[in-house]
Design a protein around this motif. Structure first.
Motif, PDB file in Angstrom:
ATOM      1  N   GLY A  31      42.703  38.676 -25.430  1.00 33.94           N
ATOM      2  CA  GLY A  31      41.444  39.379 -25.585  1.00 33.94           C
ATOM      3  C   GLY A  31      40.927  39.921 -24.264  1.00 33.94           C
ATOM      4  O   GLY A  31      41.642  39.958 -23.249  1.00 33.94           O
ATOM      5  N   PHE A  32      39.670  40.309 -24.238  1.00 33.17           N
ATOM      6  CA  PHE A  32      39.063  40.906 -23.048  1.00 33.17           C
ATOM      7  C   PHE A  32      39.057  39.950 -21.855  1.00 33.17           C
ATOM      8  O   PHE A  32      38.964  40.373 -20.709  1.00 33.17           O
ATOM      9  CB  PHE A  32      37.629  41.330 -23.356  1.00 33.17           C
ATOM     10  CG  PHE A  32      37.511  42.502 -24.293  1.00 33.17           C
ATOM     11  CD1 PHE A  32      38.636  43.188 -24.726  1.00 33.17           C
ATOM     12  CD2 PHE A  32      36.267  42.915 -24.744  1.00 33.17           C
ATOM     13  CE1 PHE A  32      38.529  44.274 -25.591  1.00 33.17           C
ATOM     14  CE2 PHE A  32      36.138  44.004 -25.595  1.00 33.17           C
ATOM     15  CZ  PHE A  32      37.275  44.682 -26.024  1.00 33.17           C
ATOM     16  N   ASP A  33      39.133  38.653 -22.126  1.00 33.99           N
ATOM     17  CA  ASP A  33      39.092  37.650 -21.056  1.00 33.99           C
ATOM     18  C   ASP A  33      40.401  37.540 -20.297  1.00 33.99           C
ATOM     19  O   ASP A  33      40.461  36.886 -19.253  1.00 33.99           O
ATOM     20  CB  ASP A  33      38.755  36.282 -21.653  1.00 33.99           C
ATOM     21  CG  ASP A  33      39.777  35.853 -22.702  1.00 33.99           C
ATOM     22  OD1 ASP A  33      39.931  36.576 -23.712  1.00 33.99           O
ATOM     23  OD2 ASP A  33      40.439  34.809 -22.514  1.00 33.99           O
ATOM     24  N   LYS A  34      41.476  38.168 -20.776  1.00 36.27           N
ATOM     25  CA  LYS A  34      42.812  37.986 -20.191  1.00 36.27           C
ATOM     26  C   LYS A  34      43.390  39.288 -19.653  1.00 36.27           C
ATOM     27  O   LYS A  34      44.618  39.420 -19.519  1.00 36.27           O
ATOM     28  CB  LYS A  34      43.760  37.386 -21.222  1.00 36.27           C
ATOM     29  CG  LYS A  34      43.332  36.001 -21.721  1.00 36.27           C
ATOM     30  CD  LYS A  34      44.283  35.469 -22.777  1.00 36.27           C
ATOM     31  CE  LYS A  34      43.826  34.113 -23.302  1.00 36.27           C
ATOM     32  NZ  LYS A  34      42.580  34.232 -24.113  1.00 36.27           N
ATOM     33  N   VAL A  35      42.551  40.261 -19.341  1.00 34.29           N
ATOM     34  CA  VAL A  35      43.026  41.553 -18.849  1.00 34.29           C
ATOM     35  C   VAL A  35      42.259  41.955 -17.591  1.00 34.29           C
ATOM     36  O   VAL A  35      41.157  41.464 -17.321  1.00 34.29           O
ATOM     37  CB  VAL A  35      42.874  42.659 -19.926  1.00 34.29           C
ATOM     38  CG1 VAL A  35      43.771  42.375 -21.119  1.00 34.29           C
ATOM     39  CG2 VAL A  35      41.420  42.782 -20.380  1.00 34.29           C
ATOM     40  N   LEU A  36      42.870  42.866 -16.828  1.00 31.02           N
ATOM     41  CA  LEU A  36      42.219  43.424 -15.644  1.00 31.02           C
ATOM     42  C   LEU A  36      41.291  44.560 -16.045  1.00 31.02           C
ATOM     43  O   LEU A  36      41.646  45.403 -16.874  1.00 31.02           O
ATOM     44  CB  LEU A  36      43.273  43.964 -14.670  1.00 31.02           C
ATOM     45  CG  LEU A  36      43.780  43.027 -13.588  1.00 31.02           C
ATOM     46  CD1 LEU A  36      44.847  43.734 -12.752  1.00 31.02           C
ATOM     47  CD2 LEU A  36      42.645  42.560 -12.686  1.00 31.02           C
ATOM     48  N   TRP A  37      40.110  44.580 -15.464  1.00 31.10           N
ATOM     49  CA  TRP A  37      39.125  45.625 -15.692  1.00 31.10           C
ATOM     50  C   TRP A  37      38.999  46.482 -14.436  1.00 31.10           C
ATOM     51  O   TRP A  37      39.279  46.017 -13.326  1.00 31.10           O
ATOM     52  CB  TRP A  37      37.763  45.005 -16.025  1.00 31.10           C
ATOM     53  CG  TRP A  37      37.719  44.251 -17.322  1.00 31.10           C
ATOM     54  CD1 TRP A  37      38.412  43.122 -17.652  1.00 31.10           C
ATOM     55  CD2 TRP A  37      36.916  44.569 -18.467  1.00 31.10           C
ATOM     56  NE1 TRP A  37      38.095  42.709 -18.924  1.00 31.10           N
ATOM     57  CE2 TRP A  37      37.186  43.572 -19.444  1.00 31.10           C
ATOM     58  CE3 TRP A  37      36.000  45.567 -18.750  1.00 31.10           C
ATOM     59  CZ2 TRP A  37      36.560  43.573 -20.693  1.00 31.10           C
ATOM     60  CZ3 TRP A  37      35.370  45.569 -19.986  1.00 31.10           C
ATOM     61  CH2 TRP A  37      35.656  44.590 -20.957  1.00 31.10           C
ATOM     62  N   SER A  38      38.545  47.706 -14.607  1.00 26.64           N
ATOM     63  CA  SER A  38      38.331  48.623 -13.477  1.00 26.64           C
ATOM     64  C   SER A  38      36.888  48.479 -12.994  1.00 26.64           C
ATOM     65  O   SER A  38      35.943  48.702 -13.764  1.00 26.64           O
ATOM     66  CB  SER A  38      38.584  50.070 -13.901  1.00 26.64           C
ATOM     67  OG  SER A  38      39.922  50.225 -14.330  1.00 26.64           O
ATOM     68  N   PRO A  39      36.700  48.110 -11.707  1.00 26.04           N
ATOM     69  CA  PRO A  39      35.344  47.840 -11.219  1.00 26.04           C
ATOM     70  C   PRO A  39      34.685  49.044 -10.551  1.00 26.04           C
ATOM     71  O   PRO A  39      35.351  49.929 -10.013  1.00 26.04           O
ATOM     72  CB  PRO A  39      35.584  46.739 -10.184  1.00 26.04           C
ATOM     73  CG  PRO A  39      36.941  47.063  -9.620  1.00 26.04           C
ATOM     74  CD  PRO A  39      37.728  47.706 -10.731  1.00 26.04           C
TER      75      PRO A  39
END
Length: 326
Positions: free
Chosen positions: A114-122
């Motif tokens: 889910g969203f907790d296990k991926v890299l996000w763009s800051p």
């Protein structure tokens, strides 16, 4: 005055793409918070006690490896859907969708990845940080492309605005006093799925409208702990929904939100097997969560607040965590 600093925290394993994970440090006179670009995780949250001493009040790990291994969603933003969906199944426009089952017979917090296990763009903001990612059509079985932004800001009024899971770290949470502004809650079956009943809290152990000392309250009502959605007064306006007071340190935390529900979870599944910060172990009831959310399994229960997002629609909610001392 809030300062924002960014620094390297680690690198994802090669099998996960090997991207760099950054840590963003937001600091004011009374609050210091560290947020990761992996899972939008709040890794550290330090607040002052009544004597002005800072202490970290969230569970977590010292290294990225702790967060990439299996753990109970410490500090993370979850999605696409928070909480449980019964049998990981729902029907939309006549088509049935099957999600990954990662919580017994149910799908929890978005599935296997889910969203907790991926890299996000800051993106750094003057008083915080904003993260973005595109969740593609079919991710974890969910239909449609979804653009997601998560924003954390640290305000002078000793608060942090966002919608994280927050846990309060301590040897146990029995000496914490808690109140939740809810007249009703959702009873659940033995797999933690709401039965469909919206039950009054009146005369039950779920009546937290007046502050209770948690340990004594659990004993009085012979409860093993809480893992339930409390039904909040409906409306899009900001409202105070929960308050926690820790008498030994004087710390208080208020939760304000625009969401229709809040899950109160008392760390019932922690068992001391996880090694956290500074090699600390986290036994049962050593933390709690106050998770603002829509109601669990709402996609399968038409009388619950609507959780479906149709093409062109926006889902926009804010939670404020306000810290003080008393």
């Amino acid at each position: 005055m809030t300062t924002v600093r960014r620094e390297a925290f680690g690198r994802m394993p090669p099998e996960e793409g090997g991207g760099e994970v950054e840590k963003f440090v937001l600091q004011s006179d009374s609050v210091r918070v560290e947020i990761l670009s992996f899972g939008c995780i709040i890794a550290t949250l330090e607040t002052k006690d009544r004597d002005g001493r800072f202490s970290d009040v969230v569970l977590g790990f010292d290294t990225l490896e702790g967060y990439t291994r299996k753990h109970p969603f410490f500090g993370a933003v979850v999605g696409r859907v928070a909480n449980r969906i019964a049998k990981g199944r729902f029907t939309l426009d006549g088509k049935e969708y099957q999600l990954f089952l990662n919580n017994g017979p149910n799908s929890l917090h978005g599935g296997a990845k889910g969203f907790d296990k991926v890299l996000w763009s800051p993106q750094v903001l003057p008083n915080g940080v904003r993260f973005f990612r595109l969740s593609p059509d079919g991710e974890e079985g969910y239909p449609g492309d979804l653009k997601v932004w998560v924003t954390y800001t640290l305000m002078p009024a000793r608060g942090i605005a966002a919608f994280p899971i927050l846990l309060q770290g301590s040897r146990d949470v029995y000496d914490h006093e808690i109140s939740i502004e809810a007249d009703s809650y959702l009873p659940v079956d033995d797999t933690k799925i709401p039965t469909g009943e919206v039950a009054t809290v009146q005369g039950t152990g779920f009546d937290l409208r007046q502050p209770v000392e948690l340990g004594k309250h659990l004993q009085k009502f012979h409860l093993d702990g809480f893992d339930h959605n409390f039904c909040l007064h409906q409306g899009q306006d900001r409202r105070l929904v929960a308050r926690v007071f820790h008498p030994p340190s004087g710390r208080t935390m208020e939760v304000h939100t625009t969401q229709p529900g809040i899950q109160f979870y008392t760390g019932n599944n922690l068992d001391g097997s996880l090694k956290g910060k500074g090699a600390a172990t986290y036994p049962k009831h050593s933390a709690f969560c106050l998770e603002t959310q829509n109601w669990p399994d709402a996609v399968n229960k038409p009388h619950f607040p609507n959780v479906l997002l149709h093409p062109g629609e926006e889902y926009n909610h804010t939670t404020w965590l306000v810290f003080n001392t008393a």
